[in-house]
Design a protein around this motif. Structure first.
Motif, PDB file in Angstrom:
ATOM      1  N   LYS A   5       0.834  -1.208   0.000  1.00 21.29           N
ATOM      2  CA  LYS A   5       0.000   0.000   0.000  1.00 21.29           C
ATOM      3  C   LYS A   5       0.864   1.251   0.000  1.00 21.29           C
ATOM      4  N   LEU A   6       1.888   1.211   0.845  1.00 19.60           N
ATOM      5  CA  LEU A   6       2.749   2.389   0.949  1.00 19.60           C
ATOM      6  C   LEU A   6       3.456   2.645  -0.383  1.00 19.60           C
ATOM      7  N   SER A   7       3.913   1.559  -1.032  1.00 24.80           N
ATOM      8  CA  SER A   7       4.621   1.756  -2.294  1.00 24.80           C
ATOM      9  C   SER A   7       3.666   2.334  -3.334  1.00 24.80           C
ATOM     10  N   TRP A   8       2.435   1.862  -3.324  1.00 26.33           N
ATOM     11  CA  TRP A   8       1.441   2.374  -4.267  1.00 26.33           C
ATOM     12  C   TRP A   8       1.221   3.870  -4.038  1.00 26.33           C
ATOM     13  N   LYS A   9       1.111   4.251  -2.751  1.00 26.46           N
ATOM     14  CA  LYS A   9       0.922   5.672  -2.438  1.00 26.46           C
ATOM     15  C   LYS A   9       2.139   6.484  -2.862  1.00 26.46           C
ATOM     16  N   ASN A  10       3.310   5.909  -2.672  1.00 30.32           N
ATOM     17  CA  ASN A  10       4.531   6.626  -3.034  1.00 30.32           C
ATOM     18  C   ASN A  10       4.613   6.914  -4.528  1.00 30.32           C
ATOM     19  N   ILE A  11       4.103   5.969  -5.324  1.00 28.04           N
ATOM     20  CA  ILE A  11       4.127   6.187  -6.777  1.00 28.04           C
ATOM     21  C   ILE A  11       3.346   7.446  -7.124  1.00 28.04           C
ATOM     22  N   TRP A  12       2.261   7.654  -6.392  1.00 28.34           N
ATOM     23  CA  TRP A  12       1.375   8.763  -6.761  1.00 28.34           C
ATOM     24  C   TRP A  12       1.716  10.057  -6.035  1.00 28.34           C
ATOM     25  N   ARG A  13       2.823  10.062  -5.279  1.00 32.94           N
ATOM     26  CA  ARG A  13       3.170  11.300  -4.591  1.00 32.94           C
ATOM     27  C   ARG A  13       3.642  12.341  -5.585  1.00 32.94           C
ATOM     28  N   ASN A  14       4.210  11.887  -6.700  1.00 36.00           N
ATOM     29  CA  ASN A  14       4.549  12.812  -7.775  1.00 36.00           C
ATOM     30  C   ASN A  14       3.861  12.299  -9.029  1.00 36.00           C
ATOM     31  N   ARG A  15       2.594  12.690  -9.122  1.00 33.53           N
ATOM     32  CA  ARG A  15       1.724  12.135 -10.150  1.00 33.53           C
ATOM     33  C   ARG A  15       2.299  12.289 -11.559  1.00 33.53           C
ATOM     34  N   SER A  16       2.745  13.512 -11.872  1.00 36.51           N
ATOM     35  CA  SER A  16       3.144  13.742 -13.262  1.00 36.51           C
ATOM     36  C   SER A  16       4.414  12.960 -13.591  1.00 36.51           C
ATOM     37  N   ARG A  17       5.323  12.858 -12.621  1.00 36.70           N
ATOM     38  CA  ARG A  17       6.532  12.092 -12.910  1.00 36.70           C
ATOM     39  C   ARG A  17       6.201  10.629 -13.165  1.00 36.70           C
ATOM     40  N   SER A  18       5.338  10.065 -12.323  1.00 41.02           N
ATOM     41  CA  SER A  18       4.970   8.664 -12.526  1.00 41.02           C
ATOM     42  C   SER A  18       4.254   8.476 -13.849  1.00 41.02           C
TER      43      SER A  18
ATOM     44  N   ARG B  94      17.281   0.156  17.544  1.00 40.23           N
ATOM     45  CA  ARG B  94      16.626   1.473  17.571  1.00 40.23           C
ATOM     46  C   ARG B  94      15.110   1.323  17.519  1.00 40.23           C
ATOM     47  N   LEU B  95      14.666   0.435  16.646  1.00 32.16           N
ATOM     48  CA  LEU B  95      13.222   0.238  16.497  1.00 32.16           C
ATOM     49  C   LEU B  95      12.583  -0.157  17.826  1.00 32.16           C
ATOM     50  N   GLN B  96      13.247  -1.047  18.549  1.00 33.43           N
ATOM     51  CA  GLN B  96      12.634  -1.573  19.769  1.00 33.43           C
ATOM     52  C   GLN B  96      12.868  -0.686  20.987  1.00 33.43           C
ATOM     53  N   ASN B  97      13.939   0.128  20.984  1.00 30.10           N
ATOM     54  CA  ASN B  97      14.341   0.779  22.230  1.00 30.10           C
ATOM     55  C   ASN B  97      14.361   2.302  22.234  1.00 30.10           C
ATOM     56  N   ILE B  98      14.433   2.916  21.049  1.00 30.47           N
ATOM     57  CA  ILE B  98      14.638   4.364  21.039  1.00 30.47           C
ATOM     58  C   ILE B  98      13.582   5.044  20.179  1.00 30.47           C
ATOM     59  N   GLY B  99      13.009   6.108  20.728  1.00 29.33           N
ATOM     60  CA  GLY B  99      12.080   6.917  19.940  1.00 29.33           C
ATOM     61  C   GLY B  99      12.815   8.148  19.442  1.00 29.33           C
ATOM     62  N   PHE B 100      12.545   8.534  18.181  1.00 29.60           N
ATOM     63  CA  PHE B 100      13.250   9.687  17.617  1.00 29.60           C
ATOM     64  C   PHE B 100      12.278  10.781  17.208  1.00 29.60           C
ATOM     65  N   VAL B 101      12.650  12.024  17.527  1.00 26.79           N
ATOM     66  CA  VAL B 101      11.930  13.173  16.975  1.00 26.79           C
ATOM     67  C   VAL B 101      12.991  14.081  16.370  1.00 26.79           C
ATOM     68  N   PHE B 102      12.843  14.382  15.098  1.00 29.06           N
ATOM     69  CA  PHE B 102      13.831  15.241  14.452  1.00 29.06           C
ATOM     70  C   PHE B 102      13.290  16.660  14.334  1.00 29.06           C
ATOM     71  N   GLN B 103      14.167  17.525  13.864  1.00 29.65           N
ATOM     72  CA  GLN B 103      13.803  18.944  13.819  1.00 29.65           C
ATOM     73  C   GLN B 103      12.591  19.198  12.910  1.00 29.65           C
ATOM     74  N   SER B 104      12.569  18.492  11.791  1.00 29.39           N
ATOM     75  CA  SER B 104      11.432  18.648  10.865  1.00 29.39           C
ATOM     76  C   SER B 104      11.384  17.452   9.922  1.00 29.39           C
ATOM     77  N   PHE B 105      10.364  17.407   9.076  1.00 32.14           N
ATOM     78  CA  PHE B 105      10.182  16.309   8.109  1.00 32.14           C
ATOM     79  C   PHE B 105      10.298  14.944   8.775  1.00 32.14           C
ATOM     80  N   ASN B 106       9.585  14.802   9.871  1.00 30.58           N
ATOM     81  CA  ASN B 106       9.584  13.527  10.571  1.00 30.58           C
ATOM     82  C   ASN B 106       8.660  12.509   9.929  1.00 30.58           C
ATOM     83  N   LEU B 107       7.653  13.042   9.205  1.00 26.79           N
ATOM     84  CA  LEU B 107       6.554  12.163   8.801  1.00 26.79           C
ATOM     85  C   LEU B 107       6.669  11.769   7.336  1.00 26.79           C
ATOM     86  N   ILE B 108       6.061  10.633   7.033  1.00 27.42           N
ATOM     87  CA  ILE B 108       6.007  10.179   5.641  1.00 27.42           C
ATOM     88  C   ILE B 108       4.850  10.923   4.980  1.00 27.42           C
TER      89      ILE B 108
END
Ligand SMILES: Nc1ncnc2c1ncn2[C@@H]1O[C@H](COP(=O)(O)OP(=O)(O)OP(=O)(O)O)[C@@H](O)[C@H]1O
Ligand SMILES: [Mg+2]
Lengths: 405, 245
Positions: A5-18, B94-108
Motif C-alpha cells: 500500500k505504501l509503495s502504491w501511495k509513493n508512486i502517486w506522490r509525484n503524479r506527473s513524474r509517474s 533502535r526500532l525496539q528501544n529508542i524513539g526519535f523526533v527530528f527537527q522537521s520532516f519527521n513524517l512520511i
C-alpha cells in the motif's frame, strides 16, 4: 501488505513524474512490440513469397546440378527415393521437376526458354501456380500443352491456343523438338521468370528431352519452417553424397541477404527503444533517490530495516514498470492484429524494389503472441535490473549523512 | 515537582555513556565534536541538552541514538553496549528501544497522521487491535483526535511535531531523543509541544533527552546539560545522579 500500500501511495506522490515514466514505458512497449511483430511478419511474408513463387523451401538435386544446370545432371525419380525424403516428418509435400533450356519459336521469333516439366497437381500444392494463371487453363498430367509466362508470351506474340515450337538438346545429347499448343498464360512477379519460362507436364517434358523417369530437382515444402536447416541436413545425410540438398536461403542468397539487412535495422531500432526505456526508468529512480534521501535516512533512523526499505523501492519501480508494460501490451494487441489484417503498403521506389524480386510491397505484422510476451518480459527484466540501483544505494545509505542538509 | 513523585523510587538507568569521543576530520584539521563525555540518564528524566551552535549536541544525540559510532568509549542502553552492535542489529535495536523526533520532516508525506504513528508499530509487527488502542490513546494525549486522517501537509508545523512525538512513543521505547524539536516552531507551538512532552513524561513515565537553543524550552526542563566544544561544562543533575549510582 501495508508495504505494498505504501509503495502504491509513493508512486502517486509525484503524479506527473509517474505518469511520464509509465507513458514512456507504455510507448516503448507498443513500439517494440510493433517493431518485432512487423519484422517477423515481413520476414514470414517474404519467405512465403519466395517459396511460393518458385523455389520451395528445400530442393534436392543430383550432386553438382546447381553448379551445372544441365539435363545430364538429372537423377532417376524413383518411388523409393521419394519415400526416403518424405519419411522425414517435417516434409509436408514433394514435387519433381525436369528443367532445361531450349529455343522457343513462334512465327519468325525465336527466344531462349526455360522449359520446366512439372507434376501439375503436386506443383500446385507447393507453389500455388494455378493462382498465377491470367488466361486459359491450368495443366493436367496427360496434356501435351504448355503454360507460358506472360512476359515471354508477349515477346513471342503468343496467345492461348497458339502453338509454340521447342527445339533443344535432350538427355545424353539427343535431339529434342516438339510443337505445343498454349493452354494458359501465367504471370510471375519476378522478371527473371516472367520473361522466359514455359511449363508442361513432366511426362511431356520427359518425352521432349528423352529423359523418361528423370528429374532435375525435387521441390519440398515443410511443416515447421524454423527447422529449415536441420531438416535439410537430415535429408542430406539420409540420401548420401550422391545428392545435394539446398535450402531456399542457399538457392536465393540475395533474398536472404535482404532479409538480414532488414532484420538488423529492426534490431537497432529495438535497441534504441530499450535504451530509451532504460534512461526513462533510471532517470526516475535517480530523481526519487535524491528527492527522498532525507526521508529514507529518517526511516532507517527510526528502525526500518534496509531490506524492507529496498523492498519498498523495488515494489514502487515494479508497479510503475508493470503498469506501463501491461497497458502497452493491452493496447498493442489490437494494433498488431489490425496491421495483420490490414497490412502496411509501400509505394514508390520501395514498391518497385520489392516487385523486382516478385513480391508485393505489403508489410503485415505477425500476430504471434510470443512477440507480446517477449517484449513485455524484456521491458520487465530491464525494470528489474534497474531496480537494483536503489537497492545498491540503500545498502550504502547512512542515516546521519542522509539526513544532513 | 509533584509529577516526579509518581516515578518509582528505585530509578532504573536507561542511558549510560562512558568516555565517549567523536573526532571529525582526524587526518586534516581534527574537530573534537564530542570530547570525553560521560552521561548517565535515569528512567523518567526530562533533560535538555544545550550549548552553542557547533558544540556537539547533534553529534552526541546521534551517538546515543545508535545512528553514529563513537571513536572511543562505550554506550550502554538498558545494559547493552550499542557500540558493539552491527549496523543491521542497531537498526532493530533502535526500532525496539529508542524513539526519535527530528527537527522537521519527521513524517512520511503520503501517509495520514494516524498511519504515520501506526507505521512504527507495523515495523515492530504489532497486531491491529494493539495499534488501534495505542493510536487512540496517543492522539488523545497529543490532543489531535480530530486530525487522525490528515496528511502531514495539511497539518501545521506544531501539529506535525506532535504527531512525530506520538510516533516516537508508539513503539514503547526506553527513551525518546529529540534534536531541536522546537527549532522550526513559533513560540506558542513550541510551548504546546513542551506541554505535551511533559505530559507524556508524567503520564507514561517516558524519558526524554532533547537538544535546544530556546531559553523558554530550557527553563521547563528538569535537568539541563550544557555542552561547549564537545565537553559537558555543566549538568544540573550531576550531584543527584552521582549519588544514585
Ligand atoms: N559530518 C561532519 N564532518 C565534519 N565535521 C562535522 C560533521 N558533523 C559535525 N561536524 C562538526 O562537529 C561539531 C559539532 O557539530 P554538531 O552538529 O554536533 O553541533 P550542534 O551542537 O548540533 O550544533 P547546532 O546547534 O548548530 O545544531 C561542529 O564543529 C561541526 O562542524
Ligand atoms: Mg545540531
Amino acid at each position: 501488505m501495508w508495504l505494498i500500500k505504501l509503495s502504491w501511495k509513493n508512486i502517486w506522490r509525484n503524479r506527473s513524474r509517474s505518469m511520464i515514466t509509465i507513458a514512456a514505458i507504455f510507448f516503448a512497449v507498443i513500439l517494440s512490440v510493433l517493431a518485432s511483430s512487423l519484422q517477423e511478419g515481413v520476414f514470414d511474408n517474404l519467405v512465403k513469397n519466395v517459396v511460393s513463387f518458385y523455389t520451395g523451401y528445400v530442393q534436392v538435386h543430383q550432386k553438382g546440378y546447381w553448379d551445372e544446370q544441365v539435363l545430364d545432371n538429372s537423377f532417376p525419380a524413383t518411388a523409393s527415393l521419394q519415400h526416403q525424403i518424405i519419411r522425414n516428418k517435417n516434409v509436408s509435400a514433394l514435387t519433381p521437376r525436369l528443367e532445361s533450356f531450349a529455343l522457343a519459336s513462334s512465327g519468325d521469333i525465336t527466344k531462349g526458354a526455360l522449359v520446366v516439366g512439372i507434376d501439375p497437381d503436386r506443383e500446385n500444392d507447393i507453389t500455388s501456380i494455378r493462382q498465377k494463371i491470367v488466361d486459359g487453363r491450368y495443366l493436367v498430367d496427360t496434356d501435351r500443352m504448355v503454360l507460358i509466362a506472360q512476359g515471354f508470351a508477349g515477346k513471342l506474340k503468343l496467345k492461348v491456343n497458339d502453338t509454340v515450337v521447342l527445339i533443344g538438346q535432350g538427355y545424353h545429347g539427343a535431339m529434342a523438338a516438339g510443337k505445343y499448343p498454349v493452354k494458359g498464360i501465367i504471370k510471375f512477379g519476378s522478371p527473371e521468370l516472367n520473361d522466359r519460362t514455359l511449363f508442361m507436364p513432366i511426362s511431356a517434358a520427359a518425352d521432349l528431352y528423352g529423359a523418361g523417369g528423370m528429374a532435375t530437382s525435387y521441390v519440398l515444402s515443410l511443416h515447421d519452417l524454423t527447422r529449415l536447416q536441420g531438416t535439410a541436413s537430415a535429408i542430406s545425410s539420409s540420401l548420401g553424397p550422391g545428392y545435394e540438398v539446398m535450402t531456399w536461403e542457399e538457392i536465393m542468397p540475395e533474398v536472404m541477404q535482404h532479409i538480414r539487412t532488414d532484420t538488423n535495422s529492426m534490431k537497432y531500432i529495438q535497441g534504441i527503444l530499450y535504451l530509451l526505456i532504460c534512461f526513462g526508468i533510471f532517470g526516475t529512480l535517480l530523481m526519487v533517490m535524491v528527492e527522498r534521501k532525507y526521508e529514507m535516512g529518517m526511516l532507517l533512523a527510526i528502525g526500518m530495516k534496509k531490506r524492507r526499505l529496498a523492498g519498498l523501492l523495488m515494489l514502487e519501480s515494479m508497479f510503475t514498470v508493470c503498469t506501463g508494460c501491461i497497458l502497452g501490451i493491452v493496447v498493442s494487441i489490437p494494433l498488431v492484429y489490425y496491421l495483420h489484417k490490414f497490412p502496411l503498403r509501400m509505394g514508390g521506389e520501395t514498391a518497385k524494389a520489392y516487385e523486382k524480386f516478385g513480391f508485393e510491397a505489403v508489410f503485415p505484422t505477425s500476430a504471434n503472441p510470443s512477440n507480446f510476451i517477449t517484449q513485455g518480459l524484456i521491458v520487465l527484466a530491464v525494470g528489474l535490473v534497474l531496480s537494483l540501483y536503489p537497492i545498491y544505494k540503500i545498502i550504502r545509505l547512512d542515516p546521519v549523512t542522509a539526513m544532513k542538509r | 515537582m509533584a509529577a516526579l513523585e509518581k516515578i518509582p523510587d528505585k530509578k532504573e538507568t536507561v542511558i549510560d555513556a562512558h568516555n565517549i569521543s567523536k573526532v571529525y576530520n582526524a587526518d586534516t584539521v581534527p574537530v573534537h565534536a564530542v570530547n570525553n563525555v560521560h552521561l548517565h540518564l535515569l528512567k523518567g528524566e526530562f533533560t535538555a541538552l544545550v550549548g552553542p551552535s557547533g558544540s556537539g549536541k547533534t553529534t552526541l544525540l546521534n551517538l546515543i541514538g545508535g545512528l553514529d559510532k563513537p571513536d572511543s568509549g562505550q554506550i550502554y542502553i538498558n545494559g547493552v553496549d550499542i557500540t558493539r552492535l552491527s549496523s543491521g542489529r542497531l537498526i532493530d535495536f533502535r526500532l525496539q528501544n529508542i524513539g526519535f523526533v527530528f527537527q522537521s520532516f519527521n513524517l512520511i508525506p503520503v501517509l495520514t497522521a494516524r498511519e504515520n504513528v501506526e507505521f512504527i508499530m507495523l515495523l515492530q509487527g504489532k497486531g491491529s487491535s494493539v495499534r488501534d488502542r495505542r493510536v487512540k490513546q496517543l492522539f488523545g494525549q497529543i490532543q489531535m483526535e480530530n486530525k487522525l486522517d490528515s496528511r502531514p501537509a495539511q497539518l501545521s508545523g506544531g501539529q506535525q511535531q506532535r504527531v512525530a512525538v506520538a510516533r516516537a512513543l508508539a513503539s514503547k521505547p526506553k527513551f525518546v531523543l529529540a534534536d531541536e524539536p522546537t527549532a522550526n516552531l513559533d513560540s506558542q507551538s513550541a510551548s504546546n509541544l513542551l506541554d505535551i512532552m511533559l505530559k507524556l513524561n508524567r503520564e507514561e513515565g517516558m524519558t526524554f533527552l532533547f537538544s535546544t537553543h530556546d531559553q523558554r524550552v530550557i527553563d521547563r526542563a528538569r535537568r539541563v546539560i550544557r555542552l561547549v566544544d564537545g565537553r559537558i561544562v555543566s549538568d544540573t543533575a550531576a550531584v543527584s545522579t552521582a549519588h544514585t549510582q
